[in-house]
Design an enzyme around this catalytic site. Structure first.
Site, mmCIF file in Angstrom:
data_model
loop_
_atom_site.group_PDB
_atom_site.id
_atom_site.type_symbol
_atom_site.label_atom_id
_atom_site.label_comp_id
_atom_site.label_asym_id
_atom_site.label_seq_id
_atom_site.Cartn_x
_atom_site.Cartn_y
_atom_site.Cartn_z
ATOM 1 N N TYR A 101 0.787 -1.183 -0.446
ATOM 2 C CA TYR A 101 -0.510 -0.098 -0.282
ATOM 3 C C TYR A 101 0.696 1.280 -0.052
ATOM 4 O O TYR A 101 1.756 1.144 0.595
ATOM 5 C CB TYR A 101 -0.937 -0.188 1.097
ATOM 6 C CG TYR A 101 -1.031 1.220 1.120
ATOM 7 C CD1 TYR A 101 -2.947 1.385 1.220
ATOM 8 C CD2 TYR A 101 -0.765 2.293 2.372
ATOM 9 C CE1 TYR A 101 -3.495 2.355 1.358
ATOM 10 C CE2 TYR A 101 -2.164 3.327 2.637
ATOM 11 C CZ TYR A 101 -2.974 3.490 2.674
ATOM 12 O OH TYR A 101 -3.395 4.564 2.069
ATOM 13 N N GLU A 189 -3.832 7.836 -3.725
ATOM 14 C CA GLU A 189 -2.863 6.241 -3.076
ATOM 15 C C GLU A 189 -3.398 5.208 -4.049
ATOM 16 O O GLU A 189 -3.887 4.778 -5.024
ATOM 17 C CB GLU A 189 -4.516 6.169 -2.293
ATOM 18 C CG GLU A 189 -4.778 4.887 -1.479
ATOM 19 C CD GLU A 189 -6.403 4.579 -1.204
ATOM 20 O OE1 GLU A 189 -6.092 5.027 0.612
ATOM 21 O OE2 GLU A 189 -6.736 3.518 -1.185
#
Lengths: 384, 290
Positions: A101, A189
């Site tokens: 991530y 993101e």
């Protein structure tokens, strides 16, 4: 303004952020006309702004052409958590070695961008933060400095990831930061950030939120915005420079005010009475009577709305304009909807005089509390 | 006494020749504010409402001794004006535009920390010390001089409160619009110490709303450093998550960060009185001052 995945991917491309490219389809025929031979298996992803898209059935896999056509035809036109699926993205299915991530957010606490990394990718980061907070590495970025390689070192050190990833991770963070700055992002993101079998990093999903106040710098995004907003009243209100906010699908009251703060506090007062708001409309400052009439019309056209409270504290907004707007709207609107006005401030006396002469009569409240009271009582009576 | 602005303020108006700038210059002068200069690049040498206009902020500081500025420049150019004021060494910069890109403000905020100047706003109505001076666009008729200091993220909730206070005969020492944006130049915690030290201020009202954690940070400070009574009101208890409620900064995250409930809890724990509405703020203040 949040971007759909495919749009975010297009922008990532411009910043050398490797993505899993695919094709965007908004009707089944597109699959045939692209002339593209898919190398199966493929992934079909609904282009909808909802969290937990996979779990909700918005991500499906197809092993062959038939399956693909079935999935696409089912998905298009369906709804996902209440939002219509108008587009799907078809990409090849990647086998991941690992899922990481990586994101940059504008962190209000530290008043700076925050680089976040986790070796636990592929799931909701808020969940990771709750369950295994030690798996998230946070690196504040000095706005006047930007990304430095020591930050990537820090991430590798914290997570125990092999140092061969130093340069790729640093370059990727640098590119993401450049995008974050240049596109005025509140959030950029990559989740999951896939590590492929040959050690490449690939942004498999992209979430981007752009600061609405910066849209004058990104005209290419503006035309894209209305496509995203599902509620036509939001779009209609925007034409007049109003902010229309849908609140509660069970609400029956509309609130109109000339400022964000008072809008919120009026809705709170209704809640104290057990009354839910369906929607709210912020007029901004200095609205003229024709625009005020338009605002009332917009809120009235929400079929859920049975009663509207207009709460104005007039500084730049003049009460006489408000009153004339109410008069005009009352003349044109359907009479089964209830309207109450509370106004204070500039030119109040003239405004009050105008409202008193409106037929059919529009109740005038002396205070916000009284306005909320009148509307709540009316709703109670009506339901009796 | 009061905080930030008073009769010794030598105010500069940036963007003085614009429609808003000119109108509010006239309003501020009428209120008795000592406006010493205006700036609009390219319009130097002129006058607005008798106030001399300069091309640059530096000139306005050198020739007229401006020690505070209020900026009426549209959002796109707003932060350039803030930077100019910072480089000219103005210690108090009040900027009111709504819609300033948050990344622009981010840079300005960090420079202001280095240069030790105070930015108020953007998306703020300004600052007023009733009876002494005002730097902003608030309709001053509702204010009255007194002992209550107010800090507010919202203009309308603040006006409502001030209006009710004045009607009850409760005046204000200074009222500051900290603004509704995501990154304000100054937050509650930056201004609370000023009210604590101001002998004229006897009670402090904090009007917050959902989004961010400025109220939480303020709560911590109140607990440890503020001895004066604090009344807090938080708007937006029933706002849906992930939707900006008009102010760019008024947004609760999907995970519930920035909720009104949490803010109220920590403020209460810090010893602040929690008001349920703007009218309730005034009731509490009334009891405190008795």
């Amino acid at each position: 303004m949040k971007l759909l995945e495919y749009k975010a991917q297009e922008l990532f491309d411009l910043y050398n952020i490797p993505t899993n490219k695919g094709i965007v389809v908004d009707k089944l025929d597109d699959l045939k006309t692209t002339g593209k031979e898919f190398s199966f298996p493929v992934v079909v992803k609904a282009q909808v702004l909802v969290g937990g898209r996979g779990k909700a059935g918005g991500i499906k896999f197809a092993e062959n052409k038939e399956e693909l056509e079935n999935i696409v035809s089912q998905m298009l036109g369906s709804t996902l958590k209440g939002l219509p699926v108008k587009k799907v993205l078809v990409t090849r299915k990647i086998t991941a070695e690992k899922e990481w991530y990586l994101s940059i957010t504008l962190d209000r606490k530290i008043k700076a961008p925050l680089l976040m990394f986790s070796s636990q990718g592929g799931m909701d980061i808020e969940e990771v933060a709750k369950e295994t907070p030690e798996k998230i590495v946070r690196v504040p970025v000095e706005p006047l400095e930007g990304i430095r390689d020591h930050m990537a070192w820090y991430i590798l050190d914290k997570t125990g990831i092999d140092s061969s990833f130093l340069t790729p991770l640093f370059k990727l963070s640098e590119n993401l930061y450049r995008f974050f700055r240049e596109y005025d992002c509140l959030l950029a993101e990559i989740n999951p950030l896939m590590v492929t079998a040959d050690g490449q990093l690939l942004a498999v999903d992209a979430k981007v939120d752009i600061d609405d106040s910066s849209l004058f710098r990104h005209p290419d995004m503006v035309k894209f915005r209305d496509e995203l907003t599902e509620d036509p009243l939001v779009i209609e209100a925007r034409k007049y420079n109003f902010l229309y906010i849908p609140i509660d699908t069970e609400g029956r009251v509309g609130v109109i005010s000339n400022g964000s703060g008072m809008l919120m506090s009026t809705i709170d007062l209704f809640s104290q009475k057990g009354v839910k708001a369906a929607c709210a409309l912020d007029l901004g400052g200095g609205a003229t009577y024709d625009r005020i009439a338009k605002a009332i019309e917009i809120v009235f056209s929400n079929p859920q709305v049975e009663a509207v409270l207009i709460n104005i504290f007039g500084g730049i907004t003049r009460c006489d304009e408000v009153a004339r707007g109410v008069e005009l709207a009352r003349r044109e609107a359907t009479l089964d909807k209830f309207l109450v006005v509370r106004m204070e401030g500039t030119n109040r006396e003239i405004g009050v005089e105008i409202v008193r002469n409106i037929t059919p009569p529009v109740p005038l409240a002396e205070s916000v509390q009284e306005g909320v009271e009148i509307v709540s009582e009316w709703l109670k009576e009506r339901n009796r | 006494m009061s905080i930030l602005v008073d009769e010794n303020t030598r105010l500069l108006v940036q963007g003085i020749t614009g429609r808003e700038g000119t109108f509010h210059t006239q309003q501020m002068l009428e209120y008795g504010t000592n406006i010493v200069a205006g700036v609009t690049p390219g319009k130097g040498g002129g006058e607005v409402e008798g106030v001399p206009v300069f091309n640059t902020v530096r000139q306005a500081v050198e020739e007229r001794g401006a020690n505070a500025t209020v900026i009426f420049v549209p959002p796109r150019l707003n932060v350039s004006a803030v930077y100019e004021a910072m480089y000219a060494g103005i210690p108090l910069i009040i900027t009111i535009a709504e819609g300033v890109p948050v990344h622009d403000m981010l840079g300005a905020y960090h420079l202001s920390q280095k240069k030790k100047c105070r930015i108020i706003g953007p998306n703020s109505f300004g600052v007023i010390s009733p009876g002494k001076s005002k730097a902003g666009f608030m309709s001053h008729k509702i204010f009255s001089p007194g002992k209550v200091g107010i800090l507010s993220r919202s203009a309308t909730n603040c006006y409502e409160t001030v209006f009710l206070m004045t009607r009850e005969g409760i005046g204000q020492s200074t009222v500051v619009g900290v603004g509704g944006d995501m990154i304000p130049g100054s937050t509650f915690v930056d201004l609370l110490p000023l009210f604590q030290e101001d002998p004229e201020t006897e009670a402090i009202v904090l009007i917050g709303e959902i989004g961010g954690n400025d109220e939480e940070i303020a709560a911590k400070y109140i607990k440890n450093n503020i001895t004066k009574p604090v009344v807090a009101f938080i708007a937006g208890k029933n706002a849906p998550r992930e939707k900006s409620m008009g102010h760019a900064g008024a947004i609760v995250s999907a995970g519930g960060e920035g909720s009104a409930q949490n803010k109220e809890e920590v403020l209460q724990e810090a010893g602040a009185y929690i008001a349920e509405s703007t009218a309730h703020i005034v009731e509490i203040v009334k009891t405190i001052l008795q």
